[in-house]
Design an enzyme around this catalytic site. Structure first.
Site, short mmCIF file in Angstrom:
data_model
loop_
_atom_site.label_atom_id
_atom_site.label_comp_id
_atom_site.label_asym_id
_atom_site.label_seq_id
_atom_site.Cartn_x
_atom_site.Cartn_y
_atom_site.Cartn_z
N HIS A 13 10.41 5.21 -11.04
CA HIS A 13 9.17 4.49 -10.71
C HIS A 13 9.52 3.44 -9.65
O HIS A 13 10.10 2.42 -9.96
CB HIS A 13 8.60 3.81 -11.95
CG HIS A 13 7.30 3.09 -11.69
ND1 HIS A 13 6.20 3.22 -12.51
CD2 HIS A 13 6.93 2.22 -10.72
CE1 HIS A 13 5.22 2.47 -12.05
NE2 HIS A 13 5.63 1.85 -10.97
N HIS A 15 8.18 1.47 -5.82
CA HIS A 15 7.24 1.22 -4.71
C HIS A 15 8.06 0.95 -3.45
O HIS A 15 8.81 -0.02 -3.40
CB HIS A 15 6.39 -0.01 -5.00
CG HIS A 15 5.54 0.14 -6.22
ND1 HIS A 15 4.24 0.59 -6.19
CD2 HIS A 15 5.82 -0.08 -7.54
CE1 HIS A 15 3.74 0.62 -7.42
NE2 HIS A 15 4.69 0.23 -8.26
N LEU A 16 7.89 1.81 -2.46
CA LEU A 16 8.61 1.60 -1.19
C LEU A 16 7.70 1.05 -0.10
O LEU A 16 8.20 0.64 0.95
CB LEU A 16 9.24 2.91 -0.71
CG LEU A 16 10.50 3.38 -1.43
CD1 LEU A 16 10.98 4.71 -0.84
CD2 LEU A 16 11.61 2.34 -1.39
N ARG A 17 6.36 1.08 -0.34
CA ARG A 17 5.38 0.60 0.67
C ARG A 17 5.50 1.41 1.96
O ARG A 17 6.08 2.49 1.98
CB ARG A 17 5.58 -0.92 0.97
CG ARG A 17 5.75 -1.81 -0.24
CD ARG A 17 4.58 -1.79 -1.18
NE ARG A 17 4.70 -2.87 -2.16
CZ ARG A 17 4.07 -2.85 -3.33
NH1 ARG A 17 3.30 -1.84 -3.68
NH2 ARG A 17 4.20 -3.85 -4.16
N ASN A 41 0.49 4.04 -4.23
CA ASN A 41 -0.60 3.06 -4.08
C ASN A 41 -0.52 2.30 -2.75
O ASN A 41 -0.48 1.08 -2.71
CB ASN A 41 -0.64 2.08 -5.27
CG ASN A 41 0.63 1.27 -5.45
OD1 ASN A 41 1.71 1.70 -5.03
ND2 ASN A 41 0.52 0.10 -6.05
N LYS A 99 -0.06 10.29 -10.28
CA LYS A 99 -0.12 8.94 -10.85
C LYS A 99 -1.57 8.59 -11.17
O LYS A 99 -2.45 8.69 -10.32
CB LYS A 99 0.44 7.94 -9.84
CG LYS A 99 0.31 6.48 -10.25
CD LYS A 99 1.27 6.13 -11.38
CE LYS A 99 1.00 4.74 -11.94
NZ LYS A 99 2.10 3.83 -11.84
N HIS A 174 6.28 1.92 -17.14
CA HIS A 174 6.62 0.52 -17.45
C HIS A 174 6.07 0.04 -18.80
O HIS A 174 5.21 -0.82 -18.87
CB HIS A 174 6.22 -0.44 -16.33
CG HIS A 174 4.90 -0.13 -15.65
ND1 HIS A 174 3.74 0.06 -16.34
CD2 HIS A 174 4.60 0.00 -14.34
CE1 HIS A 174 2.76 0.29 -15.47
NE2 HIS A 174 3.26 0.28 -14.26
N LEU A 219 2.65 -6.49 -13.24
CA LEU A 219 1.75 -5.84 -14.19
C LEU A 219 2.35 -4.53 -14.65
O LEU A 219 2.87 -3.80 -13.81
CB LEU A 219 0.39 -5.59 -13.53
CG LEU A 219 -0.45 -6.86 -13.34
CD1 LEU A 219 -1.64 -6.58 -12.45
CD2 LEU A 219 -0.90 -7.41 -14.69
N HIS A 251 6.48 -7.57 -2.41
CA HIS A 251 5.37 -8.19 -1.66
C HIS A 251 6.00 -9.31 -0.84
O HIS A 251 6.90 -10.00 -1.33
CB HIS A 251 4.34 -8.83 -2.60
CG HIS A 251 3.59 -7.85 -3.44
ND1 HIS A 251 2.48 -7.16 -2.97
CD2 HIS A 251 3.76 -7.44 -4.72
CE1 HIS A 251 2.01 -6.38 -3.93
NE2 HIS A 251 2.78 -6.52 -5.00
N ALA A 263 0.89 -9.02 -7.92
CA ALA A 263 1.79 -8.63 -9.01
C ALA A 263 2.91 -7.77 -8.46
O ALA A 263 2.66 -6.85 -7.69
CB ALA A 263 1.01 -7.84 -10.05
O1 DOR Z 1 3.57 -5.46 -10.81
C1 DOR Z 1 3.14 -4.43 -10.33
N1 DOR Z 1 3.18 -4.22 -9.01
N2 DOR Z 1 2.58 -3.54 -11.12
C2 DOR Z 1 1.94 -2.46 -10.65
O2 DOR Z 1 1.44 -1.69 -11.42
C3 DOR Z 1 1.81 -2.25 -9.19
C4 DOR Z 1 2.86 -2.95 -8.47
C5 DOR Z 1 2.56 -3.05 -7.00
O3 DOR Z 1 2.24 -2.05 -6.38
O4 DOR Z 1 2.68 -4.15 -6.46
ZN ZN Z 2 4.56 0.24 -10.33
#
Ligand code: DOR
Ligand code: ZN
Length: 349
Positions: A13, A15-17, A41, A99, A174, A219, A251, A263
């Site tokens: 799991h 996130h690479l953006r 996302n 997802k 998570h 989150l 972020h 988050a």
């Molecule tokens: O903390 C989080 N950040 N929880 C998520 O479900 C999404 C993620 C994000 O994409 O920033």
């Molecule tokens: Zn996530």
């Protein structure tokens, strides 16, 4: 000198953006992990197989030249997603999982699912073809306290879905509560849970006690200590249906350090070192490999990695950057609040 050699880990799991953040963060995951399940996302989200193909190309272009890191793509489930497109992506080997974000649950989830009935035909098809569903397990009902949203999701959504489609392979992403651990343990072989690095280390005090610390806000939000202990037990017991999903979610600092911060915890640079610390604390270093490198492939029905990596305990704490630079902005690296003594030897063999 203490060392531990394990099969090369995967991150189930991540996130690479995209754009400058992707370029800045991808090398950290690629340095340690062989494969990662890539969260879809983005803005706009990765919905179709064609979107996944284009995103995959961007990721590969952001990797160091000699990297053999393999992004495992996911599709973002919307109420307009087409079962045929998803199935074609899966059969081609382009897409590994779908997802499901409840609409409004987290970062860029607005196009997610409002009514699960609307996506049942897709979920039925996935059950038929054996395609895994990764679920963000929180209700969005504003009447439900944020610390209860995972437990209520299990009751309202996961348990009914589990009964309705027993063949569907579900990853509860998570897991942050004992309720989630109990659910996964009771649910049988088609259900697994990922656990993040940070939820094994912090409880909610890290965010709120003695001042607001936005870099610990993610989150699902970290819960009270009893839940953290349940997660540690599940992760370190070598139980086959729990595995690592770092949820490393960068972020840039201005979006974290403000009146309504995003988050996400960015832990890719020090995740393995932190995990070695946690497993050592629990007297479970011999079970780290199951969590990082064996249980995930087994659930996803993929081969384990051929290469090995060596973790080394150093007498002196190891320097880990506290921030990285991404296109002129900084991103703060997860601070586990203990000195880091483990390092990851590159040159896996
Ligand atoms: O903390 C989080 N950040 N929880 C998520 O479900 C999404 C993620 C994000 O994409 O920033
Ligand atoms: Zn996530």
């Amino acid at each position: 000198m203490k060392t531990l050699t394990i099969r090369q880990p995967d991150d189930w799991h991540l996130h690479l953006r995209d754009a400058a953040i992707l370029k800045a963060v991808a090398p950290f995951s690629a340095a340690h992990f062989k494969r990662a399940i890539i969260m879809p996302n983005l803005v706009p989200p990765v919905v179709t197989a064609a979107d996944a193909m284009a995103y995959r190309e961007q990721i590969v272009a952001a990797l160091p030249p000699d990297s053999d890191f393999q992004p495992l793509m996911t599709l973002y489930l919307t109420e307009g997603s087409r079962a045929d497109d998803i199935e074609a992506g899966f059969r081609d080997g382009l897409v590994t999982a779908v997802k499901l974000y409840p609409a409004g649950a987290t970062t860029n989830s607005q196009s997610g699912v409002r009514n699960i009935e609307a996506v049942m035909p897709v979920l039925e098809r996935m059950a038929e073809i054996g395609m895994p569903l990764c679920m963000h397990g929180e209700v969005t009902d504003p009447a439900i306290d944020i610390f209860d949203r995972e437990a209520v999701f299990i009751e309202r959504v996961l348990q009914p879905l589990r009964r309705r489609l027993p063949e569907l392979r579900i990853v509860m992403e998570h897991v942050t509560t004992k309720d989630g651990v109990d659910f996964v343990q009771a649910a049988g072989e088609n259900t697994a849970g990922t656990i993040t690095t940070h939820h094994l280390i912090i409880n909610r005090n890290a965010i709120l006690a003695g001042g607001i610390r936005p870099h610990y806000y993610c989150l699902p939000v970290a819960k009270r200590e009893t839940h953290r202990l349940a997660l540690r037990k599940a992760a370190t017991a070598g139980e086959g249906r729990f595995f690592l999903g770092t949820d490393s979610a960068p972020h840039v600092d201005p979006l974290k350090e403000c009146a309504c911060g995003c988050a996400g915890v960015f832990n890719a640079p020090n995740t393995l070192a932190c995990l070695a610390h946690v497993f050592e604390e629990e007297g479970a270093l011999d079970r780290l490999e199951a969590f990082t490198s064996l249980n995930g492939p087994s659930f996803y029905k993929l081969p384990v990695n051929e290469r090995h990596v060596t973790l080394r305990w150093n007498d002196e704490p190891v320097e880990v950057p506290s921030k990285i630079n991404a296109g002129g902005e900084t991103i703060t690296v997860f601070d586990p609040m203990f000195p880091i003594h483990w390092s990851v030897e590159s040159g896996a063999s």
